[in-house]
Design a protein around this motif. Structure first.
Motif, mmCIF file in Angstrom:
data_model
loop_
_atom_site.group_PDB
_atom_site.id
_atom_site.type_symbol
_atom_site.label_atom_id
_atom_site.label_comp_id
_atom_site.label_asym_id
_atom_site.label_seq_id
_atom_site.Cartn_x
_atom_site.Cartn_y
_atom_site.Cartn_z
ATOM 1 N N ILE A 157 -1.750 1.055 4.342
ATOM 2 C CA ILE A 157 -1.743 1.482 2.935
ATOM 3 C C ILE A 157 -0.536 2.368 2.651
ATOM 4 O O ILE A 157 0.103 2.259 1.592
ATOM 5 N N ALA A 158 -0.187 3.225 3.598
ATOM 6 C CA ALA A 158 0.987 4.090 3.425
ATOM 7 C C ALA A 158 2.261 3.254 3.323
ATOM 8 O O ALA A 158 3.148 3.549 2.504
ATOM 9 N N MET A 159 2.361 2.214 4.132
ATOM 10 C CA MET A 159 3.516 1.318 4.045
ATOM 11 C C MET A 159 3.547 0.624 2.684
ATOM 12 O O MET A 159 4.620 0.450 2.085
ATOM 13 N N HIS A 160 2.385 0.233 2.200
ATOM 14 C CA HIS A 160 2.287 -0.368 0.869
ATOM 15 C C HIS A 160 2.773 0.615 -0.197
ATOM 16 O O HIS A 160 3.544 0.245 -1.095
ATOM 17 N N VAL A 161 2.319 1.860 -0.127
ATOM 18 C CA VAL A 161 2.711 2.882 -1.104
ATOM 19 C C VAL A 161 4.227 3.076 -1.101
ATOM 20 O O VAL A 161 4.861 3.198 -2.161
ATOM 21 N N ALA A 162 4.827 3.102 0.089
ATOM 22 C CA ALA A 162 6.274 3.265 0.181
ATOM 23 C C ALA A 162 6.998 2.148 -0.561
ATOM 24 O O ALA A 162 7.989 2.388 -1.256
ATOM 25 N N ALA A 163 6.472 0.925 -0.440
ATOM 26 C CA ALA A 163 7.133 -0.229 -1.056
ATOM 27 C C ALA A 163 6.792 -0.396 -2.527
ATOM 28 O O ALA A 163 7.647 -0.758 -3.341
ATOM 29 N N ALA A 164 5.527 -0.135 -2.906
ATOM 30 C CA ALA A 164 5.040 -0.490 -4.242
ATOM 31 C C ALA A 164 5.155 0.621 -5.280
ATOM 32 O O ALA A 164 4.938 0.384 -6.471
ATOM 33 N N ARG A 165 5.421 1.843 -4.875
ATOM 34 C CA ARG A 165 5.655 2.964 -5.795
ATOM 35 C C ARG A 165 4.546 3.165 -6.837
ATOM 36 O O ARG A 165 4.821 3.246 -8.047
ATOM 37 N N PRO A 166 3.282 3.246 -6.455
ATOM 38 C CA PRO A 166 2.233 3.469 -7.458
ATOM 39 C C PRO A 166 2.410 4.810 -8.160
ATOM 40 O O PRO A 166 2.906 5.773 -7.561
ATOM 41 N N LEU A 167 1.979 4.868 -9.420
ATOM 42 C CA LEU A 167 2.074 6.103 -10.197
ATOM 43 C C LEU A 167 0.821 6.967 -10.062
ATOM 44 O O LEU A 167 0.875 8.171 -10.274
ATOM 45 N N SER A 168 -0.317 6.329 -9.752
ATOM 46 C CA SER A 168 -1.566 7.078 -9.611
ATOM 47 C C SER A 168 -2.512 6.293 -8.721
ATOM 48 O O SER A 168 -2.292 5.111 -8.438
ATOM 49 N N LEU A 169 -3.587 6.957 -8.302
ATOM 50 C CA LEU A 169 -4.598 6.292 -7.482
ATOM 51 C C LEU A 169 -5.491 5.406 -8.342
ATOM 52 O O LEU A 169 -5.787 4.261 -7.970
#
Length: 309
Positions: A189-201
């Motif tokens: 999930i952390a790797m996903h966050v690094a790539a996908a740049r979400p603004l919020s949970l």
């Protein structure tokens, strides 16, 4: 009419991917208001990005530190990549990250905390290091996450040294389940966050001003099609759902398999973990995000192309 500088044109170009002259026209139309100019370009179909990710325009390091069920991110900036590769600078950043654990990632408390082995605060110690290394440096920001039960999982993308690099992420998973399974899930999930740049949970955690701005842009785009208002409303609702799918972590499609929503990925993890799993938070720092750096040669180019205005 506000003066339109070359730096403003470049900033808008970086934010939108629009052409140079289009950016200048947008700034003229909005009296130099960069954010309004972004919307103007989007309404004209000239901007590529639906959201602003910020520009990586400063150097230094983003570092992560974890201890038990607590984790922090810190960003310490310098002027050049040369300093980021300096072992003295790297050690200082690592120490600052460790100290940040004790103040739960509170930036102001961190700046005022004592630097280890010194009688100086971190802010004072960094000032001293500026004199030693010969470049301007600053502790820009810090953030922390914790859970009562579960794991905090760190990830560094484009690692420069152990625990520090260009992009840092921490993910908080609440669960009584197997720690190895939780850490494996958290890493993905952390790797996903690094790539996908979400603004919020979650959708409800999105900044209300960001959502309203998106609605306004989508409404104007739909209205330009000439459709009646009741159809426009449905068009905006549909496009807003797409915005949520692109911007909200639990709504995003998992980059690793390209088909499963993150919410479902977490739900499916119950089997491997042996207990319910809840994704309760994340933090993402990208080095230099949103910091302006002047580029004189480019500015001169823009000035020439724009007629010096």
């Amino acid at each position: 009419m506000a003066a339109i500088s070359a730096a403003m044109v470049k900033d808008l170009r970086d934010k939108t991917g629009a052409g140079m002259m289009d950016c200048k026209a947008a700034l003229k139309e909005t009296d130099g208001d960069v954010e309004a100019a972004v919307d103007w370009l989007r309404k004209k179909g000239l901007a590529k990005a639906a959201k602003k990710a910020g520009r990586t325009a400063a150097d230094g390091l983003v570092a992560v530190a974890t201890s038990g069920e607590k984790g922090v991110l810190v960003e310490v900036n310098a002027e050049t990549d040369f300093v980021a590769r300096n072992e003295t600078f790297q050690k200082m950043v690592a120490n600052i990250a460790e100290i940040a654990l004790g103040v739960d990632g509170d930036t102001e408390k961190l700046k005022a905390a004592n630097y280890p082995g010194s009688d100086k605060t971190i802010d004072e110690y960094i000032s001293e290091m500026i004199g030693q290394i010969g470049e301007n440096m600053a502790l820009r920001r810090a953030a922390g996450l914790s859970v009562d039960e579960g794991v905090i999982v760190p990830y560094i993308h484009t690692q420069v040294c152990e625990g520090a690099g260009k992009i840092g992420v921490i993910v908080a998973l609440k669960s009584s389940g197997d720690k190895d399974a939780l850490n494996a899930l958290g890493k993905q999930i952390a790797m996903h966050v690094a790539a996908a740049r979400p603004l919020s949970l979650k959708v409800e955690e999105l900044d209300a001003a960001v959502v309203q701005r998106e609605k306004d842009v989508l409404s104007d785009q739909a209205r330009a099609s000439g459709k009646p208002e009741n159809i426009i409303e449905k068009m905006v609702e549909g496009r807003l759902r797409k915005f949520y799918e692109e911007s909200v972590l639990l709504e995003q499609i998992f980059v690793i398999d390209g088909e499963t929503r993150i919410a479902k990925v977490v739900e499916n993890a119950k089997g491997a973990a042996g207990a319910e799993v809840e994704l309760v938070g994340f933090e993402r720092f990208e080095l230099g995000e949103g910091i302006e750096v002047a580029e004189d040669d480019f500015a001169a180019e823009v000035q020439a192309m724009a007629g010096g205005n």
